[in-house]
Design a protein around this motif. Structure first.
Motif, PDB file in Angstrom:
ATOM      1  N   GLU A   7      73.911  61.271 109.739  1.00 58.61           N
ATOM      2  CA  GLU A   7      74.605  60.017 110.065  1.00 58.61           C
ATOM      3  C   GLU A   7      76.053  60.295 110.435  1.00 58.61           C
ATOM      4  O   GLU A   7      76.539  59.822 111.443  1.00 58.61           O
ATOM      5  CB  GLU A   7      74.506  59.061 108.871  1.00 58.61           C
ATOM      6  N   HIS A   8      76.735  61.046 109.556  1.00 64.84           N
ATOM      7  CA  HIS A   8      78.117  61.418 109.880  1.00 64.84           C
ATOM      8  C   HIS A   8      78.565  62.626 109.084  1.00 64.84           C
ATOM      9  O   HIS A   8      77.937  63.020 108.101  1.00 64.84           O
ATOM     10  CB  HIS A   8      79.084  60.255 109.667  1.00 64.84           C
ATOM     11  N   ILE A   9      79.676  63.198 109.553  1.00 69.45           N
ATOM     12  CA  ILE A   9      80.351  64.261 108.829  1.00 69.45           C
ATOM     13  C   ILE A   9      81.718  63.713 108.466  1.00 69.45           C
ATOM     14  O   ILE A   9      82.424  63.175 109.336  1.00 69.45           O
ATOM     15  CB  ILE A   9      80.445  65.519 109.707  1.00 69.45           C
ATOM     16  N   ILE A  54      81.580  61.338 113.558  1.00 74.26           N
ATOM     17  CA  ILE A  54      82.616  62.034 112.796  1.00 74.26           C
ATOM     18  C   ILE A  54      83.410  60.928 112.118  1.00 74.26           C
ATOM     19  O   ILE A  54      83.833  59.970 112.775  1.00 74.26           O
ATOM     20  CB  ILE A  54      83.557  62.849 113.720  1.00 74.26           C
ATOM     21  N   GLU A  55      83.573  61.041 110.810  1.00 70.67           N
ATOM     22  CA  GLU A  55      84.309  60.048 110.044  1.00 70.67           C
ATOM     23  C   GLU A  55      85.570  60.715 109.495  1.00 70.67           C
ATOM     24  O   GLU A  55      85.489  61.564 108.612  1.00 70.67           O
ATOM     25  CB  GLU A  55      83.420  59.549 108.887  1.00 70.67           C
ATOM     26  N   LEU A  56      86.712  60.359 110.035  1.00 69.04           N
ATOM     27  CA  LEU A  56      87.969  60.869 109.481  1.00 69.04           C
ATOM     28  C   LEU A  56      88.394  59.959 108.342  1.00 69.04           C
ATOM     29  O   LEU A  56      88.286  58.736 108.441  1.00 69.04           O
ATOM     30  CB  LEU A  56      89.068  60.896 110.554  1.00 69.04           C
ATOM     31  N   HIS A  78      84.823  67.361 104.203  1.00 67.24           N
ATOM     32  CA  HIS A  78      84.700  66.739 102.890  1.00 67.24           C
ATOM     33  C   HIS A  78      83.258  66.460 102.474  1.00 67.24           C
ATOM     34  O   HIS A  78      82.865  66.753 101.361  1.00 67.24           O
ATOM     35  CB  HIS A  78      85.519  65.438 102.855  1.00 67.24           C
ATOM     36  N   HIS A  79      82.476  65.888 103.368  1.00 70.00           N
ATOM     37  CA  HIS A  79      81.076  65.632 103.019  1.00 70.00           C
ATOM     38  C   HIS A  79      80.210  65.464 104.262  1.00 70.00           C
ATOM     39  O   HIS A  79      80.703  65.318 105.365  1.00 70.00           O
ATOM     40  CB  HIS A  79      80.948  64.395 102.124  1.00 70.00           C
ATOM     41  N   MET A  80      78.900  65.508 104.013  1.00 70.25           N
ATOM     42  CA  MET A  80      77.930  65.349 105.079  1.00 70.25           C
ATOM     43  C   MET A  80      76.989  64.220 104.665  1.00 70.25           C
ATOM     44  O   MET A  80      76.578  64.158 103.505  1.00 70.25           O
ATOM     45  CB  MET A  80      77.154  66.657 105.224  1.00 70.25           C
ATOM     46  N   THR A 128      77.197  65.652  99.320  1.00 70.36           N
ATOM     47  CA  THR A 128      76.157  65.112 100.191  1.00 70.36           C
ATOM     48  C   THR A 128      75.991  63.626  99.979  1.00 70.36           C
ATOM     49  O   THR A 128      75.873  63.175  98.840  1.00 70.36           O
ATOM     50  CB  THR A 128      74.825  65.856  99.925  1.00 70.36           C
ATOM     51  N   GLU A 129      76.020  62.899 101.070  1.00 68.41           N
ATOM     52  CA  GLU A 129      75.915  61.452 101.018  1.00 68.41           C
ATOM     53  C   GLU A 129      74.570  61.008 101.577  1.00 68.41           C
ATOM     54  O   GLU A 129      74.120  61.540 102.594  1.00 68.41           O
ATOM     55  CB  GLU A 129      77.062  60.845 101.842  1.00 68.41           C
ATOM     56  N   ILE A 130      73.967  60.076 100.877  1.00 71.57           N
ATOM     57  CA  ILE A 130      72.770  59.414 101.374  1.00 71.57           C
ATOM     58  C   ILE A 130      73.243  58.108 101.972  1.00 71.57           C
ATOM     59  O   ILE A 130      73.947  57.345 101.321  1.00 71.57           O
ATOM     60  CB  ILE A 130      71.787  59.113 100.211  1.00 71.57           C
TER      61      ILE A 130
HETATM   62 ZN    ZN Z   1      80.720  59.282 104.378  1.00 78.30          ZN
END
Ligand code: ZN
Length: 134
Positions: A7-9, A54-56, A78-80, A128-130
């Motif tokens: 979904e995003h990094i 990409i999420e800044l 930071h996370h995926m 890790t994000e769901i």
């Molecule tokens: Zn996120």
């Protein structure tokens, strides 16, 4: 359950204003949204690369999770986040498979999506994000 895509990094930065030009001018992406997520004490900027974003993340509070991360590391990856149709079910299944969770139940993330984090101790240090699928 299988994720549909990444979904995003999430990338932590000191300042969105300073970081956005790199993504726009050097990588040729377009910032299509800037949004504050009060619950997580961050301001976010989004770019799309295909279906993945990409999420800044810029902290709005030095005591918040991103504020502490940037203080400690100077910022960076930071996370995926993996996209699932059913976040609640994906978190439950992760727990049933012996994974430690940060969020036992989904909470609200940016873009109105439900999210939940797995504990880095269970994910080989990658936060890790769901994440819900839109
Ligand atoms: Zn996120």
């Amino acid at each position: 359950m299988k994720p549909t895509h990444i979904e995003h990094i999430g990338i932590a930065v000191k300042s969105l204003e300073e970081a956005i030009p790199f993504y726009e001018k050097v990588l040729g992406l377009e910032c299509y949204a800037v949004e504050e997520v009060e619950e997580q004490k961050v301001k976010t900027a989004f770019f799309k690369v295909g279906q993945t974003k990409i999420e800044l993340l810029e902290s709005t509070d030095p005591e918040g999770p991103i504020g502490k991360f940037v203080e400690k590391t100077g910022g960076g990856m930071h996370h995926m986040a993996f996209a699932y149709d059913d976040v609640e079910k994906a978190l439950k299944e992760a727990e049933e498979n012996g994974c430690r969770l940060i969020d036992k139940t989904p909470r609200n993330g940016a873009e109105g999506l439900k999210i939940g984090f797995l504990h880095p101790k269970s994910t080989f240090k990658v936060l890790t994000e769901i994440c819900g699928d839109k």
